[in-house]
Every structure is written in C-alpha cells, then in structure tokens.
Scaffold this active site. Structure first.
Site, PDB file in Angstrom:
ATOM      1  N   ARG A 139       6.325   2.574  -1.654  1.00 57.58           N
ATOM      2  CA  ARG A 139       5.053   2.614  -0.937  1.00 57.58           C
ATOM      3  C   ARG A 139       4.781   1.240  -0.332  1.00 57.58           C
ATOM      4  NH1 ARG A 139      -0.670   1.802  -2.797  1.00 57.58           N
ATOM      5  NH2 ARG A 139      -1.858   2.420  -0.955  1.00 57.58           N
ATOM      6  N   HIS A 148      -3.958  -1.274   4.929  1.00 58.62           N
ATOM      7  CA  HIS A 148      -4.152  -1.893   3.616  1.00 58.62           C
ATOM      8  C   HIS A 148      -4.829  -3.244   3.832  1.00 58.62           C
ATOM      9  CE1 HIS A 148      -2.526  -2.163  -0.742  1.00 58.62           C
ATOM     10  NE2 HIS A 148      -3.407  -3.154  -0.578  1.00 58.62           N
ATOM     11  N   GLU A 172      -7.833   1.863  -0.651  1.00 58.25           N
ATOM     12  CA  GLU A 172      -8.997   1.299  -1.320  1.00 58.25           C
ATOM     13  C   GLU A 172     -10.108   0.871  -0.350  1.00 58.25           C
ATOM     14  OE1 GLU A 172      -6.744  -0.423  -5.309  1.00 58.25           O
ATOM     15  OE2 GLU A 172      -7.633  -1.846  -3.906  1.00 58.25           O
ATOM     16  N   ASN A 220      -5.504   4.493  -7.443  1.00 62.37           N
ATOM     17  CA  ASN A 220      -5.105   3.201  -7.987  1.00 62.37           C
ATOM     18  C   ASN A 220      -5.962   2.933  -9.224  1.00 62.37           C
ATOM     19  OD1 ASN A 220      -3.564   3.104  -5.683  1.00 62.37           O
ATOM     20  ND2 ASN A 220      -4.732   1.470  -4.701  1.00 62.37           N
ATOM     21  N   TYR A 223      -6.439   0.418 -12.739  1.00 65.89           N
ATOM     22  CA  TYR A 223      -6.068  -0.793 -13.456  1.00 65.89           C
ATOM     23  C   TYR A 223      -6.819  -0.968 -14.774  1.00 65.89           C
ATOM     24  CZ  TYR A 223      -3.605  -2.268  -9.255  1.00 65.89           C
ATOM     25  OH  TYR A 223      -2.725  -2.333  -8.202  1.00 65.89           O
ATOM     26  N   GLU A 235      -1.075   3.060  -7.436  1.00 65.28           N
ATOM     27  CA  GLU A 235      -0.945   1.702  -7.974  1.00 65.28           C
ATOM     28  C   GLU A 235      -1.346   1.720  -9.433  1.00 65.28           C
ATOM     29  OE1 GLU A 235      -3.039  -1.432  -5.917  1.00 65.28           O
ATOM     30  OE2 GLU A 235      -2.490  -0.658  -3.941  1.00 65.28           O
TER      31      GLU A 235
END
Length: 447
Positions: A80, A124, A169, A294, A296, A354
């Site tokens: 990606r 991005h 995002e 994504n 985290y 991600e």
C-alpha cells in the site's frame, strides 16, 4: 480473546505493508514535480520537531527497486502506497507531468513482476501547494480538483492497480492541519475545519464516481479509528468520551455510511458549525467497495471544557505500556473497533490498512535489529484481528505500518515504525526482527 498458541487466517487473506509518498519518496521536486503543501510546510521554521523535511526521506523515488526486493524478501503479498498529486499535476490541475506518471508506472511494473499486489491511495495528506494557495480543502472546488486528478490516475494506471483508496485519514487532515496547526497547512480555525471535513468527503464521493467511470478493481476509503473510554464513571467524563467518539470515529463514517453528521458536532462547534446542503449529504452516500481502518491505540477521556472540540483530553493509564508516540499498547481495542464498525455500519468488507508501533530501535548490529517490543505489539494485534474474524467481522487483509522507517510528519525522523530500519545517513536498509516475524506470519497465514 482466544489464547490458543496457533491461529490461522482465512484462505485468501491479504498480507501487506504500507507507506506514503511524502514520508518515503524524497526528491519532491524531481523531474518536473511541483511542491506540495507538506514540502512548503516542512521548510517553515520550527514546523518539524528535528528540523527534518521530506527532501530525501528514504530516497524511495530512486531506490524503489531495492525496496521492492525487500518486500519480496519479506514475502509481502501487497504493498500500500500513495501517489504524490503534485508529481502528476505540478499545479494541481491542468498540465500533466509525464515523468511523474512514469515513476509510478515503473514502481507498479516492479511490484507486479515480484507478484506483489499494488494498493494505491490517491491522497495521503500532500496537497499540491498551488491548490493550497487557492484555499486548499476549505475551497469548495477542491472536491472537483480531486475528481479530475482521480480520473487521470484511473485512466493512466488503472490497469495495474486492483485496489484503490480515495483518502487516507481525513480526520487527521482536519484535526492536525486545520484545528491544531501542527500539520500542513498549519491552520487553527474552527470556521474552516467543518468545511474541510465536508469537502474531503465530497472529494471521496466524486473520486468514487470517477472510479466507476474509468477505474478497474475496487475502491475504498481509509479512516483512523480509536476506541474511546471514560476516565471515570462520572457523567462529565462519560459525556467527554461520547463527544470524542463522535468527533473522531463517527464524523467521517456517519457521513459516508449514513449520510449525516453526529449531532454532537453541531453542539461542540456551536456558531462555527455550518448548515450543509441536502444534495451534498446525499452525494456522500456514494457506494464504495471496502473500508480501510488504521488502528494504533485507544484513548481514555476526561472532561476538558477549556479545550477546543471535542472538549476532552486523554489520560495516561498507570501501569500501561506506551509506544514512543505516547500511545497505549491496547490490542483488544482493535477487536472492539472492528466489531463496532460491523454493528453500526452494516458489515462492510474491511482491510486493516495501517497498524504498527514506534519504539526506540538499536542500531543494526551484525545485520540484525532487535525490536522485541514491536514483535509483541504485532503479535497482540494480529491475535486481536483474528478474534474479530472469529466474531464475524468481514476482515479481508492486514497492512503493517510501516515498511520502512520514514519521515514521521511533524515529528521528523525521531519516531521509527518500520519493519525495515533505514540509516538515513547512508540509506542502508536492514530488516528488523519484526520484519522477519511478519515474514513468518505471512508464510504460515497465521501465528
């Protein structure tokens, strides 16, 4: 969550790693490219923590063949990456730069020759500076600028890319770029932020329409999600948690999945919250093929009325493990997040686009970089992803962030997420223990 020592993912599960253009490519003005707003922003005094820029980064623009060889060594099935808009359209609109297209054609050819599926993101965070100077995403025309750019990529590169994403995002663009000013373009404006969010989602919808006209394969949207918890059982912290959830997690997904924005946003922004056209809200419901998530960390929220929206602040948890980014290691939050998406939005196909962690890695020694904390981070989050599948989530693949140590936006080069260490003085690449761990996961299709 299951504690079984061995787990297997479904047949056909897609394993990859991710990067983005400005973080890895370097050579931002090479071969006729125009400057992006990140090129402009990173050259402003004190904008980046260590004074770094993306001028060289990982030099991927010139070393992409070496990097594809590394991907092959890791056994990646997919890669990606994002396309630099200003490489393709130096002024953001109009004149096409053939050399920019040729770079991505060469990269795509090497990936396909290596048996690695390309997964391209159109945007991005790096907007052409020429468009930023026309108001950027606060300009309503930005959605049409994006659609024109998307048409070009689908026509020129579509036969080589089976999986596309429109935006990465968008919440970060709004929150960090237009609310807090720590990302490009460095604005702090309660008036601009809602329009930027709205225009980004309009751009996504028009990009999907462009794909239906000119593209092949599948197209989706990538959002960052973070489960919210209350710091106490009191009503003020519970309300803060609800606001934070609406602000970060529901704003964009309610927009594209439900055609509405959370009521809490109007309450938080007050007089700064606009009235949006009904035709716009209907446009946002343009169907797309998959959702990229994504993930985290989580956040634990307490009431902070003095703060800008969402009038909440995150609280560190005593005894918890944190990454170098100050993010709590909380793998069970990934399972919870994936379940929430399934329950609220009707079970869309999902890719984890991600997931990864920044830790302080030692220098390479005898060809090895020992990063046991990242190995355990990945192990825990892969188990959490598998648990979500067991619970019925339609999870199709996983992309580790990141393939390479790279330029970490306003934090410069101090925070390293890579499966591959990059010595930025020599550009020497060394696969970390986490990279070899991930290679074995891919080979086994599990743990």
């Amino acid at each position: 969550m299951t504690d079984s020592s061995s787990i297997r993912f479904p047949d056909g599960f897609l394993w990859g790693a991710a990067t983005s253009a400005y973080q890895v490519e370097g050579s931002p003005l090479a071969d006729g490219a125009g400057p992006s707003n990140w090129h402009h922003f990173s050259h402003q005094p004190d904008a980046i923590a260590d004074g770094g820029t993306g001028d060289v980064a990982c030099d991927h623009y010139r070393r992409y063949e070496e990097d594809v060889a590394l991907m092959r060594q890791l056994g990646l099935q997919a890669y990606r990456f994002s396309v630099s808009w200003s490489r393709i359209l130096p002024e953001g609109r109009g004149r096409i730069n053939p050399a920019g297209l040729d770079f991505y054609r060469r990269l795509l050819d090497r990936l396909l020759e290596a048996g690695i599926q390309p997964c391209a993101t159109l945007f991005h965070w790096d907007l052409p500076q020429a468009l930023q100077e026309q108001g950027g995403w606060a300009n309503r025309d930005s959605a049409n600028w994006f659609a024109d750019y998307a048409h070009i990529l689908f026509r020129e590169l579509g036969d080589k890319v089976p999986l596309w994403a429109t935006l990465n995002e968008p919440w970060v663009v709004v929150n960090d770029g237009y609310m807090h000013g720590v990302h490009a373009p460095g604005h702090r404006s309660l008036d601009e932020a809602p329009w930027v969010a709205h225009n980004l989602l309009r751009a996504h919808a028009l990009g999907v329409q462009a794909f239906r006209a000119d593209g092949q394969g599948q197209i989706g949207l990538v959002v960052n999600l973070e489960p919210k918890y209350a710091a106490s059982v009191g009503p003020d912290d519970a309300a803060a948690m609800s606001r934070a959830h609406a602000y970060m997690n529901r704003w964009f997904l309610d927009g594209v999945m439900l055609g509405s924005y959370p009521d809490e946003l109007a309450e938080m922004f007050g007089q700064h919250w606009p009235r949006f056209d009904l035709a716009d809200m209907a446009l946002l419901l343009e169907p797309f093929d998959f959702l990229g998530i994504n993930y985290y960390t989580r956040s634990v929220n307490r009431d902070a009325p003095q703060n800008p929206p969402p009038h909440a602040e995150s609280v560190r948890q005593e005894g918890a493990e944190y990454t170098e980014m100050g993010w709590e290691v909380f793998p069970e939050g990934l399972t919870r997040t994936l379940q929430w998406v399934k329950q609220r939005y009707g079970d869309p196909p999902i890719y984890i686009t991600e997931n990864g962690a920044a830790f302080a890695d030692p220098p390479a020694h005898n060809g090895r970089v020992a990063d046991p904390r990242r190995v355990e981070y990945l192990r825990g989050h892969l188990r959490a992803a598998h648990e979500a599948i067991r619970l019925g989530v339609n999870l199709k693949g996983y992309f580790a962030w990141s393939l390479l140590d790279n330029f970490e936006w306003s934090l410069g080069y101090a925070k390293t997420f890579g499966l591959v260490q990059v010595d930025f003085s020599s550009q020497r690449r060394t696969i970390k223990d986490s990279g070899y761990f991930y290679r074995d996961v891919i080979a086994r299709n599990g743990l």
